[in-house]
Design an enzyme around this catalytic site. Structure first.
Site, short mmCIF file in Angstrom:
data_model
loop_
_atom_site.label_atom_id
_atom_site.label_comp_id
_atom_site.label_asym_id
_atom_site.label_seq_id
_atom_site.Cartn_x
_atom_site.Cartn_y
_atom_site.Cartn_z
N ASP A 80 0.84 -1.20 0.00
CA ASP A 80 0.00 0.00 0.00
C ASP A 80 0.88 1.26 0.00
OD1 ASP A 80 -2.37 1.50 0.37
OD2 ASP A 80 -2.20 1.40 2.56
N HIS A 208 -9.66 4.99 -0.83
CA HIS A 208 -8.85 5.01 0.40
C HIS A 208 -9.56 5.86 1.43
CE1 HIS A 208 -4.70 3.71 -1.10
NE2 HIS A 208 -5.51 3.54 -2.13
N ASN A 230 -9.98 0.44 1.06
CA ASN A 230 -8.99 0.26 2.12
C ASN A 230 -9.60 0.50 3.50
OD1 ASN A 230 -7.37 0.04 -0.11
ND2 ASN A 230 -5.77 1.38 0.67
ZN LIG Z 1 -4.42 5.13 1.40
#
Ligand SMILES: [Zn+2]
Length: 289
Positions: A80, A208, A230
């Protein structure tokens, strides 16, 4: 079963679900995530960011890969927010089947150049690449990078970026921030931009920092073409809130097998909720395992 992100998310893209990507960082959370996903027959992404990898070191990647091989659900082990050629190369050597290169804070042209370079390294090795354009904000308590200003991804830029870099998945800025939002702050996603981007690029989109966004917005973003989300802060918050209480209640506890199960159950509730919210439950059936 271990696979790369392209294999995992092409199925999600076709069948309108999103796979959660959990920043597990420690073995106890790795086990909790895998247990939940096997129980719900849910495909999953295990991910580590550079600071997390520095903390737990490369041998933990081997543990994640072993867990993926043993699991009866599809699993991707993803790096990531890679930031440099050096840390991406380290990730590839450690065995990640997917890497993110985040050059979103550079100029658009520079972002294309840096991302394309990583795609050229990773693709011949069968490793998928996630790029990012637009920025994701940073809230308190987040290790991940971001900016105070959230900039929204321009759909035309997204189209050019995907065409010129060859990325497999794209993280977009539509109004989320990393970390836990301040109390009372309700973020709003720009879902119309999401639809426009998806129509232009077609590939799986990544969200995200969706920890504090309302569930109905997240569910809608999945319907509109987000295929990876995420999750870090929500899960860790549940885990550590519970752990603090358990340790305070019994100051003599010292066996990990006694200390952790209560906190693991607290994290499980969050993990199970996200899997269902993302329409990811029971989707292992779409894969040849
Ligand atoms: Zn992120």
């Amino acid at each position: 079963m271990l696979m790369n992100m392209k294999e995992l998310l092409s199925v999600a893209n076709k069948n309108f679900f999103a796979v959660p990507a959990f920043n597990i960082q420690i073995g106890v959370l790795l086990k909790t995530v895998i247990d939940c996903c096997e129980e719900l027959r849910a495909p999953v992404i295990l991910e580590l960011a550079p600071v997390e990898l520095d903390f737990i070191t490369d041998s933990f990647v081997a543990q994640c890969l072993a867990a993926a091989h043993f699991a009866h659900v599809p699993v991707v082990v993803h790096f990531d927010h890679g930031t440099t050629r050096e840390n991406i190369l380290r990730a590839i050597r450690a065995g990640f089947t997917s890497v993110m290169i985040d050059a979103s804070h550079y100029s658009f042209e520079e972002n294309i150049r840096i991302t394309k370079d990583i795609v050229e390294i990773a693709h011949p090795l069968g490793i998928s690449v996630e790029g990012e354009i637009g920025t994701i904000g940073t809230a308190a308590n987040s290790l991940e990078k971001g900016t105070d200003e959230i900039s929204y991804t321009d759909p035309d830029d997204a189209y050019r970026f995907v065409r010129e870099t060859g990325v497999d998945t794209l993280a977009i800025g539509i109004g989320t921030a990393h970390g836990l939002y301040p109390k009372g702050f309700v973020p709003r996603l720009k879902l119309d931009i999401l639809t426009e981007i998806k129509n232009k690029v077609g590939i799986p989109l990544v969200l995200h920092g969706g920890s504090g966004n309302p569930d109905d917005e997240i569910a809608e973003s999945v319907k509109r073409g987000v295929n990876k989300i995420n999750i870090s802060s929500d899960m860790k918050d549940a885990f550590f809130q519970h752990l603090r209480k358990d340790l305070a209640a019994d100051t003599k506890m010292l066996e990990p097998s006694v200390v952790f199960p209560g906190s693991m159950n607290a994290a499980r509730e969050v993990i199970n909720h996200k899997i269902k919210l993302f329409n990811d439950a029971d989707k292992a059936k779409y894969y040849q395992l």
